[in-house]
Design a protein around this motif. Structure first.
Motif, PDB file in Angstrom:
ATOM      1  N   GLY A 222      -4.345  -3.169   1.624  1.00 38.78           N
ATOM      2  CA  GLY A 222      -3.226  -2.307   1.232  1.00 38.78           C
ATOM      3  C   GLY A 222      -3.605  -1.190   0.281  1.00 38.78           C
ATOM      4  O   GLY A 222      -2.738  -0.477  -0.218  1.00 38.78           O
TER       5      GLY A 222
ATOM      6  N   LYS B  93      -6.723   2.521   2.785  1.00 39.90           N
ATOM      7  CA  LYS B  93      -7.891   2.938   3.576  1.00 39.90           C
ATOM      8  C   LYS B  93      -7.488   3.475   4.966  1.00 39.90           C
ATOM      9  O   LYS B  93      -7.950   4.520   5.393  1.00 39.90           O
ATOM     10  CB  LYS B  93      -8.874   1.757   3.710  1.00 39.90           C
ATOM     11  CG  LYS B  93      -9.339   1.203   2.364  1.00 39.90           C
ATOM     12  CD  LYS B  93     -10.315   0.064   2.502  1.00 39.90           C
ATOM     13  CE  LYS B  93      -9.756  -1.197   3.104  1.00 39.90           C
ATOM     14  NZ  LYS B  93      -8.663  -1.838   2.325  1.00 39.90           N
ATOM     15  N   SER B  94      -6.608   2.719   5.656  1.00 46.15           N
ATOM     16  CA  SER B  94      -6.215   3.159   7.010  1.00 46.15           C
ATOM     17  C   SER B  94      -5.360   4.413   6.955  1.00 46.15           C
ATOM     18  O   SER B  94      -5.446   5.269   7.835  1.00 46.15           O
ATOM     19  CB  SER B  94      -5.438   2.056   7.736  1.00 46.15           C
ATOM     20  OG  SER B  94      -6.295   0.967   7.923  1.00 46.15           O
ATOM     21  N   THR B  95      -4.556   4.530   5.902  1.00 41.85           N
ATOM     22  CA  THR B  95      -3.756   5.746   5.736  1.00 41.85           C
ATOM     23  C   THR B  95      -4.694   6.937   5.600  1.00 41.85           C
ATOM     24  O   THR B  95      -4.489   7.987   6.217  1.00 41.85           O
ATOM     25  CB  THR B  95      -2.847   5.617   4.493  1.00 41.85           C
ATOM     26  OG1 THR B  95      -2.074   4.434   4.624  1.00 41.85           O
ATOM     27  CG2 THR B  95      -1.929   6.803   4.349  1.00 41.85           C
TER      28      THR B  95
HETATM   29  N1  LIG Z   1       3.726   3.164   8.681  1.00 47.10           N
HETATM   30  C1  LIG Z   1       3.922   2.658   7.466  1.00 47.10           C
HETATM   31  N2  LIG Z   1       5.172   2.456   6.975  1.00 47.10           N
HETATM   32  C2  LIG Z   1       5.379   1.958   5.737  1.00 47.10           C
HETATM   33  N3  LIG Z   1       4.384   1.624   4.893  1.00 47.10           N
HETATM   34  C3  LIG Z   1       3.110   1.785   5.319  1.00 47.10           C
HETATM   35  C4  LIG Z   1       2.817   2.290   6.620  1.00 47.10           C
HETATM   36  N4  LIG Z   1       1.449   2.333   6.748  1.00 47.10           N
HETATM   37  C5  LIG Z   1       0.947   1.867   5.587  1.00 47.10           C
HETATM   38  N5  LIG Z   1       1.932   1.546   4.726  1.00 47.10           N
HETATM   39  C6  LIG Z   1       1.784   1.014   3.351  1.00 47.10           C
HETATM   40  O1  LIG Z   1       0.838   1.844   2.685  1.00 47.10           O
HETATM   41  C7  LIG Z   1      -0.051   1.068   1.901  1.00 47.10           C
HETATM   42  C8  LIG Z   1      -1.475   1.320   2.346  1.00 47.10           C
HETATM   43  O2  LIG Z   1      -1.659   0.735   3.630  1.00 47.10           O
HETATM   44  P1  LIG Z   1      -3.032   0.860   4.447  1.00 47.10           P
HETATM   45  O3  LIG Z   1      -2.824   0.235   5.787  1.00 47.10           O
HETATM   46  O4  LIG Z   1      -3.487   2.268   4.415  1.00 47.10           O
HETATM   47  O5  LIG Z   1      -4.004  -0.043   3.551  1.00 47.10           O
HETATM   48  P2  LIG Z   1      -5.473  -0.600   3.883  1.00 47.10           P
HETATM   49  O6  LIG Z   1      -6.301  -0.362   2.664  1.00 47.10           O
HETATM   50  O7  LIG Z   1      -5.971  -0.028   5.169  1.00 47.10           O
HETATM   51  O8  LIG Z   1      -5.194  -2.156   4.037  1.00 47.10           O
HETATM   52  P3  LIG Z   1      -6.047  -3.280   4.836  1.00 47.10           P
HETATM   53  O9  LIG Z   1      -7.351  -3.445   4.129  1.00 47.10           O
HETATM   54  O10 LIG Z   1      -5.183  -4.489   4.687  1.00 47.10           O
HETATM   55  O11 LIG Z   1      -6.187  -2.824   6.260  1.00 47.10           O
HETATM   56  C9  LIG Z   1       0.395  -0.387   2.058  1.00 47.10           C
HETATM   57  O12 LIG Z   1       1.199  -0.706   0.962  1.00 47.10           O
HETATM   58  C10 LIG Z   1       1.182  -0.379   3.348  1.00 47.10           C
HETATM   59  O13 LIG Z   1       2.184  -1.347   3.324  1.00 47.10           O
END
Ligand SMILES: Nc1ncnc2c1ncn2[C@@H]1O[C@H](COP(=O)(O)OP(=O)(O)OP(=O)(O)O)[C@@H](O)[C@H]1O
Length: 331
Positions: free
Chosen positions: A60, A63-65
């Motif tokens: 969370g 990273k994916s964002t």
């Molecule tokens: N489409 C969306 N709608 C609402 N919230 C989102 C959305 N995409 C991501 N988030 C929120 O944004 C934050 C960052 O999410 P993200 O998926 O980028 O994290 P991450 O570092 O890739 O996580 P992980 O390691 O679990 O894959 C999180 O709190 C997530 O709940």
């Protein structure tokens, strides 16, 4: 030398709804029900051509964002995300159409990226060989395992020869043979001087492969620098974090999560400004929407004389953004 990827104060927010009906209401009402949440907040960094950047952080962290923003799948809510060249995202099943077969997906993605039929024909056997999923290449992607989707996604993305490769956890679902093959392919890209973002929870892979590391922490940049230095700090943090009791960890997560709730008023202001900027950047769309804004504003001003023209513009701009968030969620 200008940067290949440059983020300046990039923020990405998402709206969260308790009930799906609120999402629909939000599209048509002035008063909004959803709560804004910072996925990324004020993120700035520069990456030069040929750099291999690992992106690390807890679940969370954002990273994916970040990978979606670099690949142009989503737009920042505010700030500037500049990408010089074509970026291809490799994530588990990203960019694949589930209803189409593997072969149809190769063609579709090729066409979408501007390759001509001849070029697509040329790369197809190479993609099939790399993906190595046998007769499944002629089956709809929805019948694939996650490993098979990752194989096909990786194979297509590396053979279209992008300028920037964004690999988001795509290796985590493959078997060791596939992972080794991908790492060899990534090394080939590295040799060619391409820019790569490698998003992974595997710290050893990041250490082996990347020369720089970006550590995201609850949506913000904690550290960005040489890979050994940042990884050592991250491992120290992880050691300390993991030594906490489950209750303490939960309390930390809750506290950080609260800090990610966006101030609604501030958000509205800069989101509206951002959409106005977007409207002017995309001239055709901008002109059409501006005309609509003027007509609707004029109409609503007559109906509700207490609202100023600027409030009308912000209102309309926010509705456009809500559509964007809705699409994000659908992805
Ligand atoms: N489409 C969306 N709608 C609402 N919230 C989102 C959305 N995409 C991501 N988030 C929120 O944004 C934050 C960052 O999410 P993200 O998926 O980028 O994290 P991450 O570092 O890739 O996580 P992980 O390691 O679990 O894959 C999180 O709190 C997530 O709940």
């Amino acid at each position: 030398m200008s940067s290949k990827v440059s983020f300046k104060a990039v923020t990405k927010t998402f709206k969260m709804y308790n009930r799906s009906v609120d999402r629909v209401k939000d599209m048509v009402r002035f008063r909004e029900k959803g709560n804004e949440h910072y996925a990324l907040r004020n993120v700035s960094f520069d990456v030069d051509e040929g750099e291999i950047v690992g992106v690390i952080g807890l679940n969370g962290a954002g990273k994916s964002t970040l990978s979606n923003l670099i690949s142009g799948i989503t737009m920042p809510s505010s700030g500037e995300a500049k990408v010089n060249g074509h970026a291809a995202l490799i994530a588990i099943s990203s960019g694949l159409n589930m209803k189409l077969t593997g072969l149809e997906n190769i063609e579709l993605k090729g066409l979408m990226l501007g390759l001509n039929k001849k070029k697509i024909k040329e790369i197809t056997p190479k993609v099939i060989e790399f993906a190595d999923i046998g007769k499944f290449i002629g089956q709809p992607v929805k019948t694939y395992s996650s490993g098979m989707k990752a194989r096909l996604g990786f194979a297509i993305s590396v053979h279209i020869d992008p300028d920037i490769l964004v690999i988001d956890e795509a290796l985590s679902v493959g078997d060791q043979t596939f992972t080794d093959k991908c790492i060899a392919k990534m090394a080939e890209f590295k040799e060619k001087g391409k820019t790569i973002f490698f998003i992974s929870h595997s710290i050893s892979q990041v250490r082996d492969f990347c020369n720089k590391v970006l550590w995201l922490h609850y949506g913000q940049v904690k550290e960005y620098g040489s890979s050994d230095e940042v990884i050592n700090h991250y491992l120290t943090f992880l050691k300390e974090y993991n030594s906490q009791s489950a209750d303490k960890k939960r309390a930390i997560r809750e506290k950080e999560s609260k800090l990610r709730d966006a101030d609604d008023f501030g958000q509205r202001q800069y989101k509206a400004l951002n959409v106005q900027k977007m409207l002017f950047a995309k001239k055709g769309l901008g002109f059409g929407l501006l005309c609509c804004t003027l007509v609707i504003s004029g109409f609503l001003s007559i109906a509700q004389p207490t609202l100023s023209f600027n409030q009308m513009k912000s209102f309309f701009a926010e509705k456009v953004l809500m559509l964007e968030h809705h699409t994000d969620k659908e992805e």
